[in-house]
Motif scaffolding. Structure first.
Motif, PDB file in Angstrom:
ATOM      1  N   GLY A 163      -3.999  23.415  48.411  1.00 47.49           N
ATOM      2  CA  GLY A 163      -3.823  24.853  48.262  1.00 47.49           C
ATOM      3  C   GLY A 163      -2.449  25.306  48.720  1.00 47.49           C
ATOM      4  O   GLY A 163      -1.805  26.153  48.087  1.00 47.49           O
ATOM      5  N   LEU A 164      -1.983  24.747  49.839  1.00 44.69           N
ATOM      6  CA  LEU A 164      -0.647  25.090  50.341  1.00 44.69           C
ATOM      7  C   LEU A 164       0.434  24.646  49.361  1.00 44.69           C
ATOM      8  O   LEU A 164       1.396  25.380  49.095  1.00 44.69           O
ATOM      9  N   THR A 165       0.285  23.438  48.839  1.00 44.00           N
ATOM     10  CA  THR A 165       1.246  22.955  47.844  1.00 44.00           C
ATOM     11  C   THR A 165       1.215  23.819  46.592  1.00 44.00           C
ATOM     12  O   THR A 165       2.264  24.172  46.039  1.00 44.00           O
ATOM     13  N   THR A 166       0.018  24.187  46.173  1.00 41.41           N
ATOM     14  CA  THR A 166      -0.134  25.039  44.996  1.00 41.41           C
ATOM     15  C   THR A 166       0.525  26.393  45.209  1.00 41.41           C
ATOM     16  O   THR A 166       1.205  26.921  44.314  1.00 41.41           O
ATOM     17  N   SER A 167       0.350  26.971  46.394  1.00 40.29           N
ATOM     18  CA  SER A 167       0.930  28.286  46.662  1.00 40.29           C
ATOM     19  C   SER A 167       2.454  28.240  46.599  1.00 40.29           C
ATOM     20  O   SER A 167       3.095  29.173  46.104  1.00 40.29           O
ATOM     21  N   ALA A 168       3.044  27.144  47.080  1.00 39.60           N
ATOM     22  CA  ALA A 168       4.505  27.028  47.063  1.00 39.60           C
ATOM     23  C   ALA A 168       5.040  26.951  45.634  1.00 39.60           C
ATOM     24  O   ALA A 168       6.017  27.618  45.283  1.00 39.60           O
ATOM     25  N   TYR A 169       4.393  26.149  44.804  1.00 40.23           N
ATOM     26  CA  TYR A 169       4.873  25.979  43.435  1.00 40.23           C
ATOM     27  C   TYR A 169       4.532  27.169  42.543  1.00 40.23           C
ATOM     28  O   TYR A 169       5.356  27.598  41.724  1.00 40.23           O
ATOM     29  N   THR A 170       3.322  27.707  42.686  1.00 42.50           N
ATOM     30  CA  THR A 170       2.943  28.828  41.827  1.00 42.50           C
ATOM     31  C   THR A 170       3.707  30.101  42.189  1.00 42.50           C
ATOM     32  O   THR A 170       3.821  31.003  41.360  1.00 42.50           O
ATOM     33  N   SER A 171       4.226  30.180  43.409  1.00 42.28           N
ATOM     34  CA  SER A 171       4.993  31.373  43.773  1.00 42.28           C
ATOM     35  C   SER A 171       6.208  31.536  42.871  1.00 42.28           C
ATOM     36  O   SER A 171       6.559  32.651  42.477  1.00 42.28           O
ATOM     37  N   GLU A 172       6.858  30.421  42.528  1.00 42.35           N
ATOM     38  CA  GLU A 172       8.010  30.490  41.648  1.00 42.35           C
ATOM     39  C   GLU A 172       7.597  30.863  40.228  1.00 42.35           C
ATOM     40  O   GLU A 172       8.293  31.613  39.540  1.00 42.35           O
ATOM     41  N   ILE A 173       6.458  30.339  39.790  1.00 42.50           N
ATOM     42  CA  ILE A 173       5.955  30.676  38.455  1.00 42.50           C
ATOM     43  C   ILE A 173       5.612  32.158  38.377  1.00 42.50           C
ATOM     44  O   ILE A 173       5.979  32.859  37.427  1.00 42.50           O
ATOM     45  N   ILE A 174       4.916  32.632  39.397  1.00 39.57           N
ATOM     46  CA  ILE A 174       4.500  34.035  39.410  1.00 39.57           C
ATOM     47  C   ILE A 174       5.708  34.948  39.548  1.00 39.57           C
ATOM     48  O   ILE A 174       5.782  36.005  38.902  1.00 39.57           O
ATOM     49  N   ARG A 175       6.660  34.553  40.384  1.00 40.52           N
ATOM     50  CA  ARG A 175       7.865  35.377  40.554  1.00 40.52           C
ATOM     51  C   ARG A 175       8.596  35.530  39.221  1.00 40.52           C
ATOM     52  O   ARG A 175       9.086  36.613  38.886  1.00 40.52           O
ATOM     53  N   GLY A 176       8.658  34.454  38.458  1.00 37.48           N
ATOM     54  CA  GLY A 176       9.278  34.537  37.138  1.00 37.48           C
ATOM     55  C   GLY A 176       8.546  35.505  36.230  1.00 37.48           C
ATOM     56  O   GLY A 176       9.165  36.256  35.472  1.00 37.48           O
ATOM     57  N   GLY A 177       7.203  35.490  36.317  1.00 37.74           N
ATOM     58  CA  GLY A 177       6.419  36.422  35.520  1.00 37.74           C
ATOM     59  C   GLY A 177       6.641  37.865  35.942  1.00 37.74           C
ATOM     60  O   GLY A 177       6.776  38.757  35.099  1.00 37.74           O
ATOM     61  N   LEU A 178       6.709  38.100  37.246  1.00 38.04           N
ATOM     62  CA  LEU A 178       6.924  39.460  37.743  1.00 38.04           C
ATOM     63  C   LEU A 178       8.296  39.989  37.334  1.00 38.04           C
ATOM     64  O   LEU A 178       8.447  41.160  36.968  1.00 38.04           O
ATOM     65  N   GLN A 179       9.289  39.123  37.391  1.00 44.41           N
ATOM     66  CA  GLN A 179      10.638  39.544  37.030  1.00 44.41           C
ATOM     67  C   GLN A 179      10.807  39.745  35.523  1.00 44.41           C
ATOM     68  O   GLN A 179      11.769  40.374  35.086  1.00 44.41           O
ATOM     69  N   ALA A 180       9.857  39.180  34.750  1.00 37.11           N
ATOM     70  CA  ALA A 180       9.936  39.325  33.293  1.00 37.11           C
ATOM     71  C   ALA A 180       9.306  40.620  32.787  1.00 37.11           C
ATOM     72  O   ALA A 180       9.385  40.909  31.584  1.00 37.11           O
ATOM     73  N   VAL A 181       8.685  41.375  33.681  1.00 33.23           N
ATOM     74  CA  VAL A 181       8.121  42.665  33.274  1.00 33.23           C
ATOM     75  C   VAL A 181       9.254  43.573  32.815  1.00 33.23           C
ATOM     76  O   VAL A 181      10.267  43.702  33.514  1.00 33.23           O
ATOM     77  N   PRO A 182       9.134  44.188  31.638  1.00 34.64           N
ATOM     78  CA  PRO A 182      10.225  45.030  31.108  1.00 34.64           C
ATOM     79  C   PRO A 182      10.655  46.114  32.087  1.00 34.64           C
ATOM     80  O   PRO A 182       9.818  46.744  32.741  1.00 34.64           O
TER      81      PRO A 182
END
Length: 214
Positions: A92-111
């Motif tokens: 879970g800790l490893t997942t949180s570290a990697y998915t944070s970058e994925i999610i951050r990219g999604g958040l920054q892609a909001v128009p």
């Protein structure tokens, strides 16, 4: 025919191990994806202290191998969590570290227009984040998140190192008893393949469906 014979003979034990692997992966997702969202939001915070702390933690989490995290949680903590829970927390800790970058990219892609509209309506930043940025950002990040979850499911094989009876551990146990190493590992590989290929096909279908709404 030997592989088929071994498959039918040891099918119940192998399925039991596969179920534990799936449960372990689900626990990692339950811990890791919300954690990744928290880290993603924190790395975009206005406070430099919060932003820097989140970035450092994410980089450490991405830099330390999952196997090392697993050993630290299971052997290094002063309390006995049990193999399954320790593995779930570590993954879970490893997942949180990697998915944070994925999610951050999604958040920054909001128009940007969505944010400007929210500001024009007088919405506070926290409300905008909750009602506008996060829902749309998570939808954008969803295909990449699912793809990573497939990889994390494969990583659950590491749990055999702390005696969690998941599919790899069961396969090794049967192989050491029967000496049918080739047959058993081929069967295990096929079982993992069925899950991962099915998930990959689901990701492709999900991407096509989401693309229609972009």
């Amino acid at each position: 025919m030997g592989i088929l014979n071994d498959l039918f003979e040891y099918w119940p034990r192998l399925v039991e191990g596969l179920c534990i692997s799936i449960q372990l992966a689900l626990l990692a997702y339950v811990i890791g994806i919300p954690g990744g969202l928290v880290f993603a939001v924190a790395t975009m915070a206005r406070s430099k202290l919060i932003r820097t702390t989140a970035v450092v933690l994410v980089e450490i989490g991405r830099g330390v191998p999952a196997l090392v995290v697993l050993q630290i949680i299971y052997f290094g903590l002063p309390i006995n969590l049990g193999g399954f829970l320790a593995a779930g927390i570590a993954f879970g800790l490893t997942t949180s570290a990697y998915t944070s970058e994925i999610i951050r990219g999604g958040l920054q892609a909001v128009p940007k227009g969505e944010l400007e509209a929210a500001q024009a309506l007088g919405m506070k930043y926290a409300t905008t984040l909750r009602d506008v940025i996060v829902p749309q950002g998570m939808r954008i990040a969803l295909p990449a998140l699912v793809s990573f979850c497939v990889l994390m499911f494969q990583a659950t094989t590491l749990a055999f190192t702390i005696a969690v009876p998941e599919l790899m551990a069961i396969t090794r146990s049967i192989s050491s008893q029967t000496f049918q190493f080739f047959n058993m590992f081929v069967i295990a590989g096929l079982m993992y393949g069925v899950i991962t290929i099915s998930a990959s096909l689901a990701v492709e279908r999900l991407e096509r469906r989401l693309a229609k709404h972009v």
